[in-house]
Design a protein around this motif. Sequence first.
Motif, PDB file in Angstrom:
ATOM      1  N   THR A 197      96.849  81.256  25.472  1.00 50.65           N
ATOM      2  CA  THR A 197      96.939  80.787  24.410  1.00 50.65           C
ATOM      3  C   THR A 197      96.670  80.926  24.053  1.00 50.65           C
ATOM      4  O   THR A 197      96.132  80.547  22.717  1.00 50.65           O
ATOM      5  CB  THR A 197      98.041  79.412  24.740  1.00 50.65           C
ATOM      6  OG1 THR A 197      99.105  79.365  25.921  1.00 50.65           O
ATOM      7  CG2 THR A 197      98.203  78.881  23.409  1.00 50.65           C
ATOM      8  N   PHE A 198      94.891  80.089  24.642  1.00 51.68           N
ATOM      9  CA  PHE A 198      93.387  79.678  23.727  1.00 51.68           C
ATOM     10  C   PHE A 198      93.042  81.356  23.042  1.00 51.68           C
ATOM     11  O   PHE A 198      92.799  81.407  21.523  1.00 51.68           O
ATOM     12  CB  PHE A 198      92.835  79.593  24.473  1.00 51.68           C
ATOM     13  CG  PHE A 198      92.695  77.766  24.132  1.00 51.68           C
ATOM     14  CD1 PHE A 198      91.842  77.539  22.902  1.00 51.68           C
ATOM     15  CD2 PHE A 198      93.713  76.944  24.798  1.00 51.68           C
ATOM     16  CE1 PHE A 198      91.387  75.863  22.819  1.00 51.68           C
ATOM     17  CE2 PHE A 198      93.388  75.837  24.894  1.00 51.68           C
ATOM     18  CZ  PHE A 198      92.719  75.125  23.902  1.00 51.68           C
ATOM     19  N   LYS A 199      93.333  82.284  23.843  1.00 54.31           N
ATOM     20  CA  LYS A 199      92.621  83.724  23.790  1.00 54.31           C
ATOM     21  C   LYS A 199      93.704  84.611  23.001  1.00 54.31           C
ATOM     22  O   LYS A 199      92.771  85.012  21.788  1.00 54.31           O
ATOM     23  CB  LYS A 199      92.384  84.770  24.801  1.00 54.31           C
ATOM     24  CG  LYS A 199      92.041  86.032  25.128  1.00 54.31           C
ATOM     25  CD  LYS A 199      92.564  86.548  26.152  1.00 54.31           C
ATOM     26  CE  LYS A 199      92.254  88.335  25.986  1.00 54.31           C
ATOM     27  NZ  LYS A 199      92.129  88.702  27.766  1.00 54.31           N
ATOM     28  N   PHE A 200      95.358  84.611  22.852  1.00 56.05           N
ATOM     29  CA  PHE A 200      95.853  85.144  21.835  1.00 56.05           C
ATOM     30  C   PHE A 200      95.593  84.556  20.604  1.00 56.05           C
ATOM     31  O   PHE A 200      96.203  84.656  19.075  1.00 56.05           O
ATOM     32  CB  PHE A 200      96.760  85.571  22.068  1.00 56.05           C
ATOM     33  CG  PHE A 200      96.616  86.305  23.191  1.00 56.05           C
ATOM     34  CD1 PHE A 200      96.622  87.749  22.610  1.00 56.05           C
ATOM     35  CD2 PHE A 200      96.927  85.954  24.602  1.00 56.05           C
ATOM     36  CE1 PHE A 200      96.500  88.585  23.544  1.00 56.05           C
ATOM     37  CE2 PHE A 200      96.763  87.300  25.361  1.00 56.05           C
ATOM     38  CZ  PHE A 200      96.986  88.507  25.574  1.00 56.05           C
ATOM     39  N   THR A 261     103.621  76.581  20.036  1.00 53.07           N
ATOM     40  CA  THR A 261     104.430  75.943  21.385  1.00 53.07           C
ATOM     41  C   THR A 261     104.785  76.667  22.402  1.00 53.07           C
ATOM     42  O   THR A 261     105.769  76.345  23.224  1.00 53.07           O
ATOM     43  CB  THR A 261     105.290  76.054  19.829  1.00 53.07           C
ATOM     44  OG1 THR A 261     105.947  77.244  19.815  1.00 53.07           O
ATOM     45  CG2 THR A 261     104.900  75.433  18.226  1.00 53.07           C
ATOM     46  N   LEU A 262     104.723  77.989  22.142  1.00 50.47           N
ATOM     47  CA  LEU A 262     105.467  78.649  24.179  1.00 50.47           C
ATOM     48  C   LEU A 262     104.481  77.497  24.500  1.00 50.47           C
ATOM     49  O   LEU A 262     105.512  78.265  26.258  1.00 50.47           O
ATOM     50  CB  LEU A 262     104.683  79.826  24.109  1.00 50.47           C
ATOM     51  CG  LEU A 262     106.315  81.176  22.880  1.00 50.47           C
ATOM     52  CD1 LEU A 262     105.461  82.670  23.169  1.00 50.47           C
ATOM     53  CD2 LEU A 262     106.884  81.033  23.198  1.00 50.47           C
ATOM     54  N   ILE A 263     103.493  77.476  24.519  1.00 48.44           N
ATOM     55  CA  ILE A 263     102.442  76.527  25.999  1.00 48.44           C
ATOM     56  C   ILE A 263     103.137  75.685  26.565  1.00 48.44           C
ATOM     57  O   ILE A 263     103.776  75.555  27.494  1.00 48.44           O
ATOM     58  CB  ILE A 263     101.857  75.958  26.079  1.00 48.44           C
ATOM     59  CG1 ILE A 263     100.105  75.933  26.400  1.00 48.44           C
ATOM     60  CG2 ILE A 263     101.296  75.275  24.767  1.00 48.44           C
ATOM     61  CD1 ILE A 263      99.126  75.882  26.446  1.00 48.44           C
ATOM     62  N   GLU A 264     104.501  74.863  24.982  1.00 46.62           N
ATOM     63  CA  GLU A 264     105.217  73.326  26.097  1.00 46.62           C
ATOM     64  C   GLU A 264     106.812  73.686  26.928  1.00 46.62           C
ATOM     65  O   GLU A 264     106.087  73.237  28.333  1.00 46.62           O
ATOM     66  CB  GLU A 264     105.265  72.477  24.840  1.00 46.62           C
ATOM     67  CG  GLU A 264     106.310  71.512  25.153  1.00 46.62           C
ATOM     68  CD  GLU A 264     107.390  70.553  24.457  1.00 46.62           C
ATOM     69  OE1 GLU A 264     107.759  69.790  24.447  1.00 46.62           O
ATOM     70  OE2 GLU A 264     106.620  71.252  22.868  1.00 46.62           O
TER      71      GLU A 264
END
Length: 595
Positions: A197-200, A261-264
């Motif tokens: 998530t952080f990378k993209f 928001t995909l991470i949640e």
Amino acid sequence: MSTNVNTPAKEKNKLGSLVKAFRHYYTPFIISIVLLITSVIFTILTPGMIRNLTNEISPVGKEAVAGNFVINMDNVTHDALTLVAYVGIAFLSGFISGFILNTIIQRFSKDLRKQITAKINNMPLDYFDTTQTGDILSVITNDVDILSTSLQNSVGMLVQSGVMLVGVFVAMFIACWQMALVVVCSLPIMLIIISLTFKFALPLFDKNQKLLGEVNATVEENYSGQLVIKAFNAEEKKVEEFREKNDLFGTILYKSQAIGTLIEPAMQFVSYLTYAAVLIVAGLLFASGSISDIGVITGFIVYVSLFQEPLAQIGQASSTIQLGNAACNRVFTFLEQEELPDEGEKKQLLDHDHIRGEVEFKDVCFGYDPKKLTITNFSGKIKPGMKVAIIGPTGAGKTTLVNLLMRFYEITSGDILVDGVSIKKMSRQELRQIFGMILQETWVINGTLRENIVYNLKNVDENRLQEILEETNLSHYVSTLPQGLDTEIQKESALSAGQKQLVTIARAMTENAPMLILDEATSNVDTRTEILIQKAMDSLTSGRTSFVIAHRLSTIKNADLIFVMKDGNIVETGNHDSLMELGGLYSEIYNSQFN
């Protein structure tokens, strides 16, 4: 014109600068962290008490009596009260920690705004020449707000999550190492989700903040240029330009938020898989007799929740963290811009009560672009008390010459002397104290008319102020105002362009500086008013060395010396009569106005 805040193509991370700027708040920050750790420790202790309570009320492992089991209510009460005490201490410590942390972050944000304000006053003019106003405003407002919000939402959460992870990790292995290993297996999956998530998302958030600055710059430009936009029927064009930038900003914002928001849901999915795996292992261990009481399982489920929660929080806050990181880069890139050299140690070199007013230009060279000089080898000497007119076609370097004299820009080579003293050796403050300026570009502040005229001066004589109003033809206008000079004015609506210029002329007269610079000082007034003001200007310039830039040559016919400039050089020198006899560029410009 650049649309970014003078940042390189790839901004360096400014977290180190943020930590350094935060150094004044280390002590309360450490106190807050200690309280936060205390809260986490007592939170970690709660599953142990839940385990004890479960075992006290569970028949498993208890000696059955006639199919029933005995509950020791003293133990239940003690454990329940202890559990409440643990939760209460955890809550109180966390509340105080959050209060301290939020307070110091708000004060830190206030400090940042003060630093930015001080920074603006110490930055060279060429920065503002190459940076859009809206983009600077975006840094001062949006980026500082986003950084403050990010710090509030992430600093405490990151510390709490880190301590919670370590504490719960140790507690789980103490409680049951087999189930702990199951939980540990889920950790790499969660870390991969967070890192991806952080990378993209991080590059998108960086671009998002830059595009926000561009959108704000476009809005500011359209707002300030409404008169021109409407006059040329360019509304649709400007709306389309804004729509293009706003749509691009919206697209990047959508992508960055979507990834964030995909991470949640991904973390929740892994969490439920972990719960299922832990319960399966717990069932096998209980069936095999490796676990003798049900309290271990219930307590461990709480540990799993406590272990998953920090990771979920980090995942949920990743968007805020990345947005805050992007804002941090922009704020500290701005704060680390090169400033004007400090001249606090420079002493006053001239006796301001006895300024003669001799000015000499010695082989002055200057270029806004170092590779392309605007003024080349400019030389000239002005005797005390002379009225010097500077004329020439547009782009000849007239205003640039005055800007160099005031050290708004530093000369590339050569020197300028005032009463024999190099302006390089004088502080900017001292140099600007001996010059009064009336500019073509009027500037009026929100405030009373008196504040606009007096501006930075103190103890201005009221009688002299009334004389100035008469001389500048402002007295009638003042008499029509409900509170006279003490009437509040709005810079955009209360005054016409001509009245604004009269205010700037009155401001220069009030300052009563020993030397004067007039850059198209009457360009916005009508011919009749110009004639009236010209008498006041002649009185103002009498006995003072003055530099007058004018396109209306009728206003400078009585000048003692006229510099005719072309392509950054003086091509003709003399008074009106001698230059007309010469029949060169001056006479050509003069005749073009009056024939």
